[in-house]
Design a protein around this motif. Structure first.
Motif, PDB file in Angstrom:
ATOM      1  N   LYS A 283       0.855  -1.190   0.000  1.00 27.67           N
ATOM      2  CA  LYS A 283       0.000   0.000   0.000  1.00 27.67           C
ATOM      3  C   LYS A 283       0.888   1.236   0.000  1.00 27.67           C
ATOM      4  N   ALA A 284       0.572   2.181  -0.866  1.00 25.81           N
ATOM      5  CA  ALA A 284       1.342   3.421  -0.948  1.00 25.81           C
ATOM      6  C   ALA A 284       0.698   4.505  -0.089  1.00 25.81           C
ATOM      7  N   GLU A 287       1.477  10.738   0.949  1.00 20.82           N
ATOM      8  CA  GLU A 287       1.957  11.927   1.654  1.00 20.82           C
ATOM      9  C   GLU A 287       3.303  11.705   2.346  1.00 20.82           C
ATOM     10  N   LYS A 288       3.718  10.456   2.503  1.00 22.66           N
ATOM     11  CA  LYS A 288       4.998  10.176   3.151  1.00 22.66           C
ATOM     12  C   LYS A 288       6.149  10.019   2.158  1.00 22.66           C
ATOM     13  N   CYS A 289       5.832   9.929   0.882  1.00 19.66           N
ATOM     14  CA  CYS A 289       6.871   9.684  -0.125  1.00 19.66           C
ATOM     15  C   CYS A 289       7.736  10.926  -0.315  1.00 19.66           C
ATOM     16  N   VAL A 326       3.489   4.312  -7.370  1.00 21.89           N
ATOM     17  CA  VAL A 326       2.480   3.517  -8.083  1.00 21.89           C
ATOM     18  C   VAL A 326       2.914   2.061  -7.996  1.00 21.89           C
ATOM     19  N   VAL A 327       2.110   1.255  -7.326  1.00 20.85           N
ATOM     20  CA  VAL A 327       2.471  -0.143  -7.075  1.00 20.85           C
ATOM     21  C   VAL A 327       1.328  -1.067  -7.488  1.00 20.85           C
ATOM     22  N   CYS A 328       1.678  -2.308  -7.721  1.00 19.01           N
ATOM     23  CA  CYS A 328       0.679  -3.317  -8.087  1.00 19.01           C
ATOM     24  C   CYS A 328      -0.353  -3.464  -6.972  1.00 19.01           C
ATOM     25  N   THR A 329      -1.618  -3.482  -7.351  1.00 22.50           N
ATOM     26  CA  THR A 329      -2.705  -3.622  -6.376  1.00 22.50           C
ATOM     27  C   THR A 329      -3.231  -5.053  -6.288  1.00 22.50           C
ATOM     28  N   ILE A 405       3.912   0.367   2.676  1.00 21.11           N
ATOM     29  CA  ILE A 405       3.637  -0.525   3.799  1.00 21.11           C
ATOM     30  C   ILE A 405       2.853  -1.726   3.297  1.00 21.11           C
ATOM     31  N   MET A 406       2.784  -2.760   4.121  1.00 19.21           N
ATOM     32  CA  MET A 406       1.992  -3.932   3.767  1.00 19.21           C
ATOM     33  C   MET A 406       0.604  -3.830   4.386  1.00 19.21           C
ATOM     34  N   GLU A 407      -0.395  -4.252   3.627  1.00 17.32           N
ATOM     35  CA  GLU A 407      -1.742  -4.362   4.165  1.00 17.32           C
ATOM     36  C   GLU A 407      -2.291  -5.735   3.810  1.00 17.32           C
TER      37      GLU A 407
END
Length: 409
Positions: A283-284, A287-289, A326-329, A405-407
């Motif tokens: 999960k992206a 605001e922290k990037c 942008v990451v794989c969902t 982070i991981m969700e």
């Protein structure tokens, strides 16, 4: 050894291997409110789902949460007998002018709280020699009182005084270890010295007394913290006293299971990292990037052996204000679009598996991806698709700002 103390010590240190996984949850008492321990009771309930030998608490929390230590399967309870000012966060207290310590509970009081063991600080490196002497007198007194009541005493040795520098830290720690042993401490907690050779010196200085390693500040990644555990065990350490590594992890119980597997079961780091794997996706947190693009470099290197954003399975987009990963969902549209079955969902952890041998390079997966995060290697004629690093994404481990982070799925 005092019979009662021997029995209690065997409930803290596993009698089969003499080792221990202790969860330190007394930080609010020492540093003020801290992330992960906003509700100590709830944190302990999470931790107790994992495997551990002992828990360290303040006297107040030990009294309030005594009901959690009443069953046969409960971990041992180690209660702090002192308080020191040197760990306070500046936002919670006046500036610390010098290291000071106060006794907050007599060993007899700790016994009445149901304690299996007691813990007491011993600091070295004082600028005032008289204060160093008084501090050693307090340690000696506390250890002897513990002996009277058959209570094992864990001495936490820390170079913390005004004279401590990077150059003399190890020597001051070694001196503190020897002094704590001479005072009669039953086992020791010390910080990691950052390399095996100097940590072996501490083990040698302890003269057979079990030495546990303190966790210190939260490590950047799970792997970083566990690599330290492997090293300290190889150096002869008897286990760990970890706090932040546990209560600031995404899953305290799983992290404790990993520690337990390393400390008691002799598992390798590779085997232990597998314990942390669970169905999830990246999960992206936009605001922290910070736009550092370390994730792209780590991804491309771990998969292709080169540092190239063009071969990363994710990308960083620059916005008008800030950045967006942008990451794989794991939507699965690429899997459904694949004509040959080269893509499939891994049944246990839920990541996308790529079977290179049956891929025909049709690029239908690229067309199906709604966020265009799949890339194509023209030379190899294959798509570059995120596989969540088989369950523990390196981009998440290495992100310095926790923008990834991981969700759970």
């Amino acid at each position: 050894m005092n019979v009662g103390k021997s029995i209690r010590l065997s409930n803290i240190l596993d009698p089969n291997d003499g080792r221990c996984v202790m969860f330190a949850a007394d930080h609010n008492f020492l540093v003020g409110p801290i992330k992960g321990l906003e509700n100590v009771e709830n944190t302990l309930k999470q931790a107790f789902k994992g495997r551990l030998d002992a828990v360290m608490l303040s006297p107040g929390q030990a009294k309030r949460l005594s009901y959690m230590f009443g069953s046969r399967d409960s971990p041992a309870l180690v209660v702090r007998g002192d308080w020191a000012n040197c760990f306070r966060e500046r936002i919670y207290a006046l500036p610390t002018r010098k290291v000071q310590q106060v006794i907050v509970a007599h060993p007899k009081d700790l016994i009445s709280l149901g304690a299996t063991g007691a813990v007491f600080y011993f600091f070295t490196g004082y600028g005032d020699e008289d204060e160093q002497i008084r501090h050693y007198e307090r340690l000696n007194w506390f250890v002897k009182e513990c002996e009277k009541f058959g209570l094992p005493c864990l001495a936490t040795v820390m170079p913390m005084g005004e004279r401590v520098t990077g150059a003399n830290f190890v020597n001051l720690l070694e001196m503190g270890v020897r002094m704590a042993v001479e005072a009669g401490a039953d086992f020791l907690e010390i910080p990691y010295t950052q390399d095996m050779d100097t940590f072996k010196r501490m083990i040698h200085a302890a003269k057979g007394i079990p030495v546990l390693c303190a966790g210190g500040p939260k490590a950047a990644t799970i792997r970083d913290s566990l690599e330290i555990v492997v090293e300290l065990l190889d150096a002869g350490g008897s286990g760990v006293v970890f706090g932040r590594q546990v209560f600031q992890s995404d899953d305290p119980a799983r992290y404790l299971d990993m520690l337990y597997a390393l400390v008691h079961e002799g598992k390798s780091l590779k085997e232990v990292l597998g314990i942390y794997k669970k169905p999830g996706r990246v999960k992206a947190v936009h605001e922290k990037c910070s736009g550092c693009r370390l994730c792209e470099s780590i991804c491309s290197f771990s998969h292709e052996g080169v540092f190239s954003p063009w071969k990363a399975r994710l990308r960083i987009e620059q916005l008008t204000e800030g950045y967006r990963p942008v990451v794989c969902t794991l939507c699965g549209l690429c899997v459904r679009a694949c004509q040959t079955g080269a893509l499939e969902i891994e049944p246990t952890l839920g990541y996308i598996q790529f079977h290179k041998d049956i891929c025909i390079g049709c690029r239908e997966c690229l067309k199906a991806c709604p966020i265009s995060v799949i890339k194509f290697d023209e030379k190899l004629n294959i798509p570059l698709i995120c596989d969540m690093c088989k369950g523990i994404p390196h981009c998440v481990e290495w992100c310095p700002s926790q923008a990834l982070i991981m969700e759970d799925l």
